[in-house]
Design a protein around this motif. Structure first.
Motif, short mmCIF file in Angstrom:
data_model
loop_
_atom_site.label_atom_id
_atom_site.label_comp_id
_atom_site.label_asym_id
_atom_site.label_seq_id
_atom_site.Cartn_x
_atom_site.Cartn_y
_atom_site.Cartn_z
N HIS A 106 -32.74 -29.21 -9.84
CA HIS A 106 -31.78 -28.61 -8.91
C HIS A 106 -30.58 -29.55 -8.72
N TYR A 120 -18.32 -17.16 -15.59
CA TYR A 120 -18.49 -17.88 -16.85
C TYR A 120 -17.91 -17.07 -18.01
N SER A 136 -21.43 -24.69 -16.06
CA SER A 136 -21.98 -23.57 -16.83
C SER A 136 -22.87 -22.70 -15.94
N GLY A 137 -23.79 -23.33 -15.24
CA GLY A 137 -24.68 -22.58 -14.35
C GLY A 137 -23.98 -22.09 -13.10
N TRP A 138 -23.13 -22.91 -12.53
CA TRP A 138 -22.41 -22.57 -11.30
C TRP A 138 -21.54 -21.34 -11.49
N ASP A 192 -28.02 -22.18 -17.28
CA ASP A 192 -28.35 -23.19 -16.27
C ASP A 192 -28.69 -24.52 -16.92
N LYS A 238 -22.33 -29.09 -17.85
CA LYS A 238 -23.63 -28.44 -17.64
C LYS A 238 -23.72 -27.83 -16.26
N GLN A 264 -29.60 -27.60 -14.50
CA GLN A 264 -30.91 -27.48 -13.87
C GLN A 264 -32.03 -27.66 -14.89
N GLU A 265 -31.83 -27.16 -16.10
CA GLU A 265 -32.85 -27.33 -17.13
C GLU A 265 -33.08 -28.80 -17.46
#
Length: 131
Positions: A74, A10, A59-61, A66, A56, A69-70
């Motif tokens: 999941h 990221y 971003s986490g991946w 995260d 989104k 997920q937020e």
């Protein structure tokens, strides 16, 4: 959590603005390339929601916030993609758009190759239709 001296993908791609740009470029290609018409047809006419979810998720991946997920829980990518018939043709169309988007980004070649491999592995995992 990464040690403080190790940057996440990221961070290496350029953070939030770069991930947004990658998503915009990806969907821009999907929207105009005849070679991507099958996967484009799987999306709504207005791509705003798809862009938001992919941003989104990525971003986490990629090791950033995260956000997906937020908001949605999941990712369960395979489950979320089951309503769509995905074979090698659809995977390849998706990857074509993502590879073109990656090529547009000012990425270190080793990072670009690492991301391309990871995207290919994930896209292959989404295949849910025998050929």
């Amino acid at each position: 959590m990464n040690p403080p001296d190790v940057m996440t993908p990221y961070q290496l791609v350029g953070g939030e603005s770069a991930v947004r740009e990658l998503v915009e470029r990806f969907y821009g290609y999907m929207d105009v390339m005849p070679e991507a018409q099958d996967i484009r047809a799987m999306h709504p006419a207005d791509l705003a929601g798809s862009k938001d979810k992919l941003f989104k998720f990525l971003s986490g991946w990629l090791g950033g916030p995260d956000l997906f997920q937020e908001e949605f829980g999941h990712p369960r990518l395979r489950m979320r993609h089951f309503p769509f018939s995905i074979g090698t043709k659809e995977r390849d169309q998706w990857l074509l758009c993502m590879y073109k988007a990656l090529d547009d980004m000012p990425l270190d070649p080793a990072l670009r190759e690492s991301l391309a491999r990871a995207f290919a592995q994930t896209a292959t995992h989404m295949i849910n239709r025998g050929e």
